[in-house]
Design an enzyme around this catalytic site. Structure first.
Site, PDB file in Angstrom:
ATOM      1  N   LYS A  73      -1.601  30.417 -26.254  1.00  0.00           N
ATOM      2  CA  LYS A  73      -3.349  29.282 -25.390  1.00  0.00           C
ATOM      3  C   LYS A  73      -4.105  29.384 -26.474  1.00  0.00           C
ATOM      4  O   LYS A  73      -4.931  28.824 -26.451  1.00  0.00           O
ATOM      5  CB  LYS A  73      -3.258  31.078 -25.268  1.00  0.00           C
ATOM      6  CG  LYS A  73      -2.272  31.257 -23.515  1.00  0.00           C
ATOM      7  CD  LYS A  73      -3.365  32.413 -22.903  1.00  0.00           C
ATOM      8  CE  LYS A  73      -2.102  32.261 -21.613  1.00  0.00           C
ATOM      9  NZ  LYS A  73      -2.490  33.111 -20.597  1.00  0.00           N
ATOM     10  N   LYS A  78       7.806  25.720 -18.153  1.00  0.00           N
ATOM     11  CA  LYS A  78       6.780  26.624 -17.823  1.00  0.00           C
ATOM     12  C   LYS A  78       5.815  26.164 -16.870  1.00  0.00           C
ATOM     13  O   LYS A  78       5.305  25.484 -17.076  1.00  0.00           O
ATOM     14  CB  LYS A  78       7.159  28.207 -17.823  1.00  0.00           C
ATOM     15  CG  LYS A  78       5.832  28.676 -17.753  1.00  0.00           C
ATOM     16  CD  LYS A  78       6.389  30.184 -18.101  1.00  0.00           C
ATOM     17  CE  LYS A  78       4.605  30.413 -17.852  1.00  0.00           C
ATOM     18  NZ  LYS A  78       3.709  31.669 -17.147  1.00  0.00           N
ATOM     19  N   LYS A 126       0.190  28.667 -13.374  1.00  0.00           N
ATOM     20  CA  LYS A 126      -0.832  28.500 -12.757  1.00  0.00           C
ATOM     21  C   LYS A 126      -1.751  27.284 -13.605  1.00  0.00           C
ATOM     22  O   LYS A 126      -3.294  27.079 -12.972  1.00  0.00           O
ATOM     23  CB  LYS A 126      -1.655  29.791 -12.247  1.00  0.00           C
ATOM     24  CG  LYS A 126      -1.748  30.469 -13.121  1.00  0.00           C
ATOM     25  CD  LYS A 126      -2.345  32.031 -11.612  1.00  0.00           C
ATOM     26  CE  LYS A 126      -1.349  32.842 -11.922  1.00  0.00           C
ATOM     27  NZ  LYS A 126      -1.350  33.738 -13.459  1.00  0.00           N
TER      28      LYS A 126
HETATM   29  P1  ATP Z   1      -1.150  31.125 -16.352  1.00  0.00           P
HETATM   30  O1  ATP Z   1      -1.250  29.982 -16.302  1.00  0.00           O
HETATM   31  O2  ATP Z   1      -2.775  32.169 -16.601  1.00  0.00           O
HETATM   32  O3  ATP Z   1      -1.337  31.610 -17.966  1.00  0.00           O
HETATM   33  P2  ATP Z   1       1.491  32.000 -15.864  1.00  0.00           P
HETATM   34  O4  ATP Z   1       1.222  31.404 -14.538  1.00  0.00           O
HETATM   35  O5  ATP Z   1       2.027  31.704 -16.561  1.00  0.00           O
HETATM   36  O6  ATP Z   1      -0.253  32.097 -15.969  1.00  0.00           O
HETATM   37  P3  ATP Z   1       0.897  34.987 -14.909  1.00  0.00           P
HETATM   38  O7  ATP Z   1      -0.182  35.748 -14.550  1.00  0.00           O
HETATM   39  O8  ATP Z   1       0.800  34.908 -16.226  1.00  0.00           O
HETATM   40  O9  ATP Z   1       1.158  33.593 -15.080  1.00  0.00           O
HETATM   41  O10 ATP Z   1       2.406  35.626 -14.508  1.00  0.00           O
HETATM   42  C1  ATP Z   1       2.266  36.351 -13.107  1.00  0.00           C
HETATM   43  C2  ATP Z   1       3.721  36.934 -13.516  1.00  0.00           C
HETATM   44  O11 ATP Z   1       4.443  35.160 -12.767  1.00  0.00           O
HETATM   45  C3  ATP Z   1       4.531  36.928 -14.668  1.00  0.00           C
HETATM   46  O12 ATP Z   1       5.882  38.192 -14.189  1.00  0.00           O
HETATM   47  C4  ATP Z   1       5.509  36.024 -15.498  1.00  0.00           C
HETATM   48  O13 ATP Z   1       6.234  36.578 -15.769  1.00  0.00           O
HETATM   49  C5  ATP Z   1       6.161  35.031 -13.409  1.00  0.00           C
HETATM   50  N1  ATP Z   1       5.888  33.840 -13.957  1.00  0.00           N
HETATM   51  C6  ATP Z   1       5.448  32.969 -14.364  1.00  0.00           C
HETATM   52  N2  ATP Z   1       5.106  31.954 -14.332  1.00  0.00           N
HETATM   53  C7  ATP Z   1       6.246  31.955 -13.519  1.00  0.00           C
HETATM   54  C8  ATP Z   1       7.642  31.118 -13.946  1.00  0.00           C
HETATM   55  N3  ATP Z   1       7.386  30.197 -13.921  1.00  0.00           N
HETATM   56  N4  ATP Z   1       8.918  30.839 -13.568  1.00  0.00           N
HETATM   57  C9  ATP Z   1       8.978  31.887 -12.362  1.00  0.00           C
HETATM   58  N5  ATP Z   1       8.055  33.550 -13.319  1.00  0.00           N
HETATM   59  C10 ATP Z   1       6.652  33.642 -13.403  1.00  0.00           C
END
Ligand code: ATP
Ligand code: LTN
Length: 335
Positions: free
Chosen positions: A117, A199, A202
């Site tokens: 980040k 991964k 969002k």
């Molecule tokens: P950001 O991009 O804002 O960091 P993010 O999409 O990675 O967000 P988080 O809010 O960090 O999402 O994660 C919320 C939950 O969703 C966590 O438990 C995380 O492990 C899970 N998660 C996020 N992305 C994935 C993915 N691609 N596959 C499986 N689980 C996920």
């Protein structure tokens, strides 16, 4: 509240930092639904974590409410668990401050998510971004959680939470339960449709990389059609076929079958048909969730009431741990 089979405490949270993706759904929220019958669950909307990268205030507020509606639309029952907004419970910030004093700068600098980040937001490497794992540790430790269901990307943060808990306990005496990560194997990591080695996230700038829970059917179909696969036409799980493997994972997760069954279902089929089927399956599974979320968002009073009660209940538990911590570290509390 119903009688739970086990009295174990489970804690998890999602940030309202963007539109949720099917990765968040499969890796996190969907699993939480089953767990609420088994454990004493606390599910939070981590808005304090969200502001570690820049957010538009009005949008953050709206997304917080949308996320609450989504949790409920996905099947999280506010009568069975505690659903609340992190910033509504002051104990999180208070405990984070104390935990900061048993956490080393070097450990935070080594966190993979921080490094990622910091690179992506080079103009805004703020203290909060670096402190993110400490706030997360505070979230979890306040509720004396046994289990923390997260995707694999959060494993490192869970490790540091455990280290912080152990360190505090060693220094001040037994205070925190040391939590375990609870990583669901199927769908633990859904990857980007455009770069299947990363991964799905969002906050990805490329909207075609992620399928959002709010996407309509046409958009979902288009995104899967454009998903990166590879040159041969074989539909199989394989390390050298990350794109196809990811699509099989997604299909299996939404269909409720194993990946092996999914492979079998597409034996002999081409990528075109395969992508179409994955898109259809995802769109059909999301439609009822979207409709329910919309219905809930039309009743702001109901949501406000749920979140207020959730925050009260969370604060009650959190304050007990915080009082213990303040006592242990030697804060003056009057007579
Ligand atoms: P950001 O991009 O804002 O960091 P993010 O999409 O990675 O967000 P988080 O809010 O960090 O999402 O994660 C919320 C939950 O969703 C966590 O438990 C995380 O492990 C899970 N998660 C996020 N992305 C994935 C993915 N691609 N596959 C499986 N689980 C996920
Ligand atoms: N950082 C988490 C969200 C989060 C969290 C938590 C998860 C904030 N606090 C406590 C589990 C437990 C993430 O998933 N990105």
């Amino acid at each position: 509240m119903e009688e739970k089979r086990e009295e174990k405490v489970l804690y998890s949270a999602v940030q309202p930092s963007g539109n949720l993706t099917i990765g968040n759904y499969i890796g996190a929220i969907r699993n939480w639904v089953n767990m609420q019958h088994e454990f004493t669950c606390f599910y939070a909307i981590a808005d304090m974590h969200a502001i570690t990268v820049r957010q538009e205030p009005a949008l953050l507020r709206r997304r917080t409410l949308e996320l609450a509606a989504l949790y409920i639309a996905c099947g999280i029952d506010p009568e069975k668990c505690t659903l609340y907004v992190q910033s509504n419970v002051p104990a999180h910030a208070e405990l984070a401050w104390v935990l900061n004093t048993v956490t080393y700068v070097g450990e935070m600098e080594r966190m993979t998510q921080f490094k990622d980040k910091a690179a992506r937001h080079a103009e805004n490497v703020n203290m909060g971004l670096m402190d993110y794992p400490v706030l997360m540790a505070a979230d979890i430790l306040l509720y004396q959680a046994h289990l923390v269901p997260v995707g694999v990307d959060q494993r490192q943060h869970l490790e540091i939470t455990r280290d912080i808990a152990i360190r505090f306990n060693n220094r001040y005496g037994e205070t925190f339960r040391v939590p375990e990560a609870y990583i669901v194997k199927e769908g633990a990591k859904i990857t980007s449709l455009q770069d299947p080695l990363r991964k799905m996230s969002k906050s990805d700038e490329n909207p075609n990389a992620s399928v959002y829970l709010a996407d309509d059917k046409d958009t979902i179909m288009r995104k899967f059609k454009r998903a990166v696969t590879d040159s041969d036409n074989r539909i199989a799980v394989s390390e050298d076929k990350p794109g196809v493997t990811n699509l099989l994972n997604i299909y299996a997760s939404f269909k409720g079958c194993t990946v092996a069954e999914a492979e079998k279902a597409f034996e002999g089929k081409g990528y075109g048909d395969f992508k179409l089927a994955v898109g259809e399956t995802v769109a059909d599974a999301l439609a009822p969730v979207q409709a329910e979320q919309k219905r809930l968002l039309a009743d702001k009073g109901y949501l406000a009431d749920i979140l207020r009660r959730g925050a009260e209940s969370a604060a009650y538990t959190a304050r007990k741990t915080l009082a213990k911590v303040f006592r242990k570290v030697g804060f003056y509390r009057g007579e």
